[in-house]
Design a protein around this motif. Structure first.
Motif, mmCIF file in Angstrom:
data_model
loop_
_atom_site.group_PDB
_atom_site.id
_atom_site.type_symbol
_atom_site.label_atom_id
_atom_site.label_comp_id
_atom_site.label_asym_id
_atom_site.label_seq_id
_atom_site.Cartn_x
_atom_site.Cartn_y
_atom_site.Cartn_z
ATOM 1 N N PHE A 1 -5.400 -17.999 12.377
ATOM 2 C CA PHE A 1 -6.178 -19.015 13.081
ATOM 3 C C PHE A 1 -5.317 -19.992 13.862
ATOM 4 C CE2 PHE A 1 -9.375 -18.193 9.537
ATOM 5 C CZ PHE A 1 -10.146 -17.352 10.335
ATOM 6 N N HIS A 2 -4.219 -20.472 13.277
ATOM 7 C CA HIS A 2 -3.429 -21.490 13.971
ATOM 8 C C HIS A 2 -1.997 -21.034 14.285
ATOM 9 C CE1 HIS A 2 -1.675 -22.197 10.025
ATOM 10 N NE2 HIS A 2 -2.848 -22.567 9.533
ATOM 11 N N ASP A 3 -1.633 -19.826 13.927
ATOM 12 C CA ASP A 3 -0.342 -19.224 14.282
ATOM 13 C C ASP A 3 0.858 -19.964 13.717
ATOM 14 O OD1 ASP A 3 0.983 -17.033 15.498
ATOM 15 O OD2 ASP A 3 1.639 -18.323 17.137
ATOM 16 N N ASN B 1 0.658 -24.069 2.422
ATOM 17 C CA ASN B 1 -0.120 -23.614 3.571
ATOM 18 C C ASN B 1 -0.891 -24.752 4.225
ATOM 19 O OD1 ASN B 1 0.508 -20.761 3.764
ATOM 20 N ND2 ASN B 1 -0.502 -20.555 1.773
ATOM 21 N N LEU B 2 -1.381 -25.693 3.438
ATOM 22 C CA LEU B 2 -1.986 -26.881 4.031
ATOM 23 C C LEU B 2 -0.931 -27.702 4.768
ATOM 24 C CD1 LEU B 2 -4.455 -28.162 1.258
ATOM 25 C CD2 LEU B 2 -5.030 -27.051 3.430
ATOM 26 N N ALA B 3 0.248 -27.817 4.177
ATOM 27 C CA ALA B 3 1.330 -28.549 4.841
ATOM 28 C C ALA B 3 1.691 -27.889 6.164
ATOM 29 C CB ALA B 3 2.551 -28.613 3.925
ATOM 30 N N SER B 4 1.740 -26.574 6.186
ATOM 31 C CA SER B 4 2.053 -25.853 7.416
ATOM 32 C C SER B 4 1.007 -26.099 8.486
ATOM 33 C CB SER B 4 2.147 -24.350 7.120
ATOM 34 O OG SER B 4 2.398 -23.613 8.292
ATOM 35 N N ALA B 5 -0.262 -26.102 8.081
ATOM 36 C CA ALA B 5 -1.365 -26.215 9.049
ATOM 37 C C ALA B 5 -1.483 -27.604 9.646
ATOM 38 C CB ALA B 5 -2.679 -25.821 8.374
#
Length: 263
Positions: free
Chosen positions: A242-244, A195-199
């Protein structure tokens, strides 16, 4: 700016990294994903000239890094290792100032402009109050932020991060990756948190068995099928409020059998 072509790194007969080809542009944040032992750290070490590949090249602006002076590479490429180095008998500001050594003049030493860079680096990771503290009094998370400040003080064109959020709580994980992204340099980061990588990443590269098995945007890579094949876990994907970007939810109760990524 960085071109990796046909890179292979062997130890005896075992290929830790095999035939990796990858390009990274200025301002791009590339995340390396993969299970433990996939080859992410070894690839970062080869890119940063910490380990010489058995085959292939890493080119910095078209020039093989092993044909450049080590000092030139050190000015332009900074590496944050996965495990903090052993605690040393130095103050925090002295450790961060080590990042300025590649830029030092003939007689070495830190000048006034270097000190300003060090002060900015300390402030950027929120540890300016610890500047005179000895390293052996810091927590693991504080030491990790010191090492990040050191590589930021280096002012590199390429930043290589090996599990940079280790030892950090959620607030500092988010702040660290936001700060790295805002630097505007090329970044390659090995990450475990999908999820951090995605964001924070523009592009994700999945490794397995030392090879690149998938590469693309977070939306391309973070799919239930690809994650199932790469990590052997079942997931559900939706959009982050938040960031879609893709958000990954894991089904911890459903381990999967080993799968062949080449299938």
């Amino acid at each position: 700016m960085i071109d990796i072509e046909g890179l292979t790194c062997r130890v005896k007969e075992r290929a830790l990294v095999a035939d990796v080809t990858l390009g990274v542009r200025v301002g791009e944040v590339v995340g390396l994903l993969g299970e433990n032992g996939a080859g992410k750290s070894t690839l970062l070490h080869c890119i940063g000239r910490l380990r010489k590949p058995s085959e292939g090249q890493v080119r910095l602006d078209g020039v093989d890094v092993w044909k450049l002076p080590a000092r030139t590479v050190a000015r332009r490429v900074a590496v944050l290792l996965q495990d903090p180095p052993p605690v040393v008998d130095m103050a925090v500001s002295e450790v961060v100032a080590l990042g300025r050594l590649p830029h030092a003049g003939l007689f070495g030493g830190v000048n006034g402009s270097d000190r300003l860079v060090v002060e900015r680096a300390l402030a950027s990771v929120g540890i300016e109050a610890l500047a005179e503290e000895p390293m052996d009094r810091l927590s693991g998370g504080e030491r990790q932020r010191v090492m990040l400040a050191r590589v930021l003080a280096q002012e590199p064109d390429l930043l290589l991060l090996d599990e940079p959020t280790n030892h950090l709580d959620i607030r500092y994980q988010l702040e660290l990756l936001s700060l790295v992204r805002a630097r505007g340099c090329a970044v390659v980061a090995a990450l475990h948190d999908l999820n951090l990588a995605s964001a924070f990443c523009d592009r994700l590269v999945v490794m397995r068995g030392g090879r690149v098995v998938a590469s693309g945007t977070p939306a391309d890579i973070l799919t239930p099928e690809l994650i199932r094949r790469a990590f052997e876990v079942a997931v559900s994907i939706d959009r982050h409020p938040f960031h879609d970007r893709p958000r990954v939810s894991f089904d911890a109760a459903s381990p999967l059998p080993s799968l062949d990524m080449s299938a």
